[in-house]
Write a protein that holds these residues in place. Sequence first.
Motif, mmCIF file in Angstrom:
data_model
loop_
_atom_site.group_PDB
_atom_site.id
_atom_site.type_symbol
_atom_site.label_atom_id
_atom_site.label_comp_id
_atom_site.label_asym_id
_atom_site.label_seq_id
_atom_site.Cartn_x
_atom_site.Cartn_y
_atom_site.Cartn_z
ATOM 1 N N ASN A 124 35.762 -6.856 -60.710
ATOM 2 C CA ASN A 124 36.559 -7.278 -61.906
ATOM 3 C C ASN A 124 35.745 -8.307 -62.649
ATOM 4 N N ASN A 125 35.359 -8.192 -63.928
ATOM 5 C CA ASN A 125 34.215 -8.945 -64.470
ATOM 6 C C ASN A 125 34.901 -10.048 -65.234
ATOM 7 N N VAL A 126 36.366 -10.091 -65.109
ATOM 8 C CA VAL A 126 37.125 -11.388 -65.725
ATOM 9 C C VAL A 126 36.878 -12.499 -64.823
ATOM 10 N N ASN A 127 37.187 -11.987 -63.662
ATOM 11 C CA ASN A 127 37.322 -13.026 -62.407
ATOM 12 C C ASN A 127 36.219 -13.210 -61.540
ATOM 13 N N GLY A 128 35.485 -11.983 -61.474
ATOM 14 C CA GLY A 128 34.354 -11.987 -60.488
ATOM 15 C C GLY A 128 34.597 -11.520 -59.128
ATOM 16 N N THR A 129 35.875 -10.869 -58.927
ATOM 17 C CA THR A 129 36.280 -10.578 -57.636
ATOM 18 C C THR A 129 35.767 -8.949 -57.445
ATOM 19 N N LYS A 130 35.614 -8.703 -56.162
ATOM 20 C CA LYS A 130 35.240 -7.367 -55.805
ATOM 21 C C LYS A 130 36.858 -6.708 -55.625
ATOM 22 N N THR A 131 36.821 -5.392 -56.393
ATOM 23 C CA THR A 131 38.261 -4.794 -56.475
ATOM 24 C C THR A 131 38.188 -3.484 -55.398
ATOM 25 N N LEU A 132 37.026 -3.243 -55.163
ATOM 26 C CA LEU A 132 36.787 -2.177 -54.245
ATOM 27 C C LEU A 132 35.401 -1.998 -53.766
ATOM 28 N N ALA A 133 35.453 -1.720 -52.373
ATOM 29 C CA ALA A 133 34.100 -1.501 -51.698
ATOM 30 C C ALA A 133 33.910 -0.018 -51.155
ATOM 31 N N VAL A 134 33.005 0.658 -51.452
ATOM 32 C CA VAL A 134 32.455 2.007 -51.080
ATOM 33 C C VAL A 134 31.580 2.272 -50.358
ATOM 34 N N ASN A 135 31.687 2.377 -48.864
ATOM 35 C CA ASN A 135 30.657 2.737 -48.033
ATOM 36 C C ASN A 135 29.850 3.855 -48.366
ATOM 37 N N LEU A 136 28.619 4.067 -48.557
ATOM 38 C CA LEU A 136 27.794 4.812 -49.029
ATOM 39 C C LEU A 136 27.197 5.670 -47.847
ATOM 40 N N GLU A 137 26.933 6.988 -47.662
ATOM 41 C CA GLU A 137 26.464 7.836 -46.821
ATOM 42 C C GLU A 137 24.898 7.406 -46.580
ATOM 43 N N SER A 138 24.134 6.984 -47.397
ATOM 44 C CA SER A 138 22.963 6.412 -47.148
ATOM 45 C C SER A 138 22.693 5.011 -47.863
ATOM 46 N N GLN A 139 21.681 4.410 -47.295
ATOM 47 C CA GLN A 139 21.256 3.147 -47.963
ATOM 48 C C GLN A 139 20.292 3.099 -48.988
ATOM 49 N N TRP A 140 19.922 4.449 -49.223
ATOM 50 C CA TRP A 140 18.654 4.578 -50.221
ATOM 51 C C TRP A 140 19.137 4.967 -51.537
ATOM 52 N N VAL A 141 20.375 4.077 -51.913
ATOM 53 C CA VAL A 141 20.892 4.365 -53.240
ATOM 54 C C VAL A 141 19.889 3.746 -54.387
ATOM 55 N N MET A 142 19.689 4.405 -55.324
ATOM 56 C CA MET A 142 18.913 3.723 -56.377
ATOM 57 C C MET A 142 19.616 3.471 -57.971
ATOM 58 N N ASN A 143 20.602 4.416 -58.092
ATOM 59 C CA ASN A 143 21.305 4.289 -59.267
ATOM 60 C C ASN A 143 22.749 4.545 -59.077
ATOM 61 N N CYS A 144 23.673 4.060 -59.881
ATOM 62 C CA CYS A 144 24.898 4.341 -59.958
ATOM 63 C C CYS A 144 25.610 4.144 -61.454
ATOM 64 N N ASP A 145 26.671 4.949 -61.639
ATOM 65 C CA ASP A 145 27.326 4.730 -62.892
ATOM 66 C C ASP A 145 28.781 5.219 -62.830
ATOM 67 N N PHE A 146 29.692 4.955 -63.810
ATOM 68 C CA PHE A 146 30.985 5.168 -63.976
ATOM 69 C C PHE A 146 30.956 6.692 -64.843
ATOM 70 N N SER A 147 32.052 7.488 -64.749
ATOM 71 C CA SER A 147 32.205 8.446 -65.661
ATOM 72 C C SER A 147 32.839 7.863 -66.998
ATOM 73 N N ALA A 148 33.089 8.823 -67.854
ATOM 74 C CA ALA A 148 33.616 8.347 -69.207
ATOM 75 C C ALA A 148 35.038 7.602 -69.063
ATOM 76 N N SER A 149 35.535 8.214 -68.281
ATOM 77 C CA SER A 149 37.157 7.694 -67.663
ATOM 78 C C SER A 149 37.247 6.531 -67.236
ATOM 79 N N GLY A 150 36.120 6.161 -66.188
ATOM 80 C CA GLY A 150 36.008 4.931 -65.462
ATOM 81 C C GLY A 150 36.825 5.291 -64.144
#
Length: 140
Positions: free
Chosen positions: A83-109
């Motif tokens: 949440n960029n207003v108050n700086g808190t984490k709203t969700l944590a997602v465990n990924l299948e790999s530690q080798w993530v290099m990029n992420c993005d939202f869909s248009a709908s969020g």
Amino acid sequence: METIESLTAAAEKLKQDIQTALDGCRDKTLIEESADVDALGSTRLRSIRQLKGHINKVYSVAWCKDTGFLLSASQDGRMYVWNNVNGTKTLAVNLESQWVMNCDFSASGMLTASGGLDNLCTIHCVNKGRENVEPVAVLK
């Protein structure tokens, strides 16, 4: 002998034609292109807020324009929705790999995509308040 001389002359003419063609389509240098642009004054950037939570290198951050949330992916194997207003984490997602290099939202969020050196693109549905988010799809 005349044949060699005529071929040499033809080769020289061809070289000149090629050089003329190259000169006609040559791009400008950055300095030439920006000669008529007014100089910007010095810009002072300052940090507004630090978002803390990842324990390894953060390789990607994305902004969802519609919801105002931030998404960060790190080589700690986690992706956080902030949440960029108050700086808190709203969700944590465990990924299948530690080798993530990029992420993005869909248009709908509502969806996120992450990918990296494991050659996988993982899609997650990030409905607000859900725990234990499982991948919707893993594209190989």
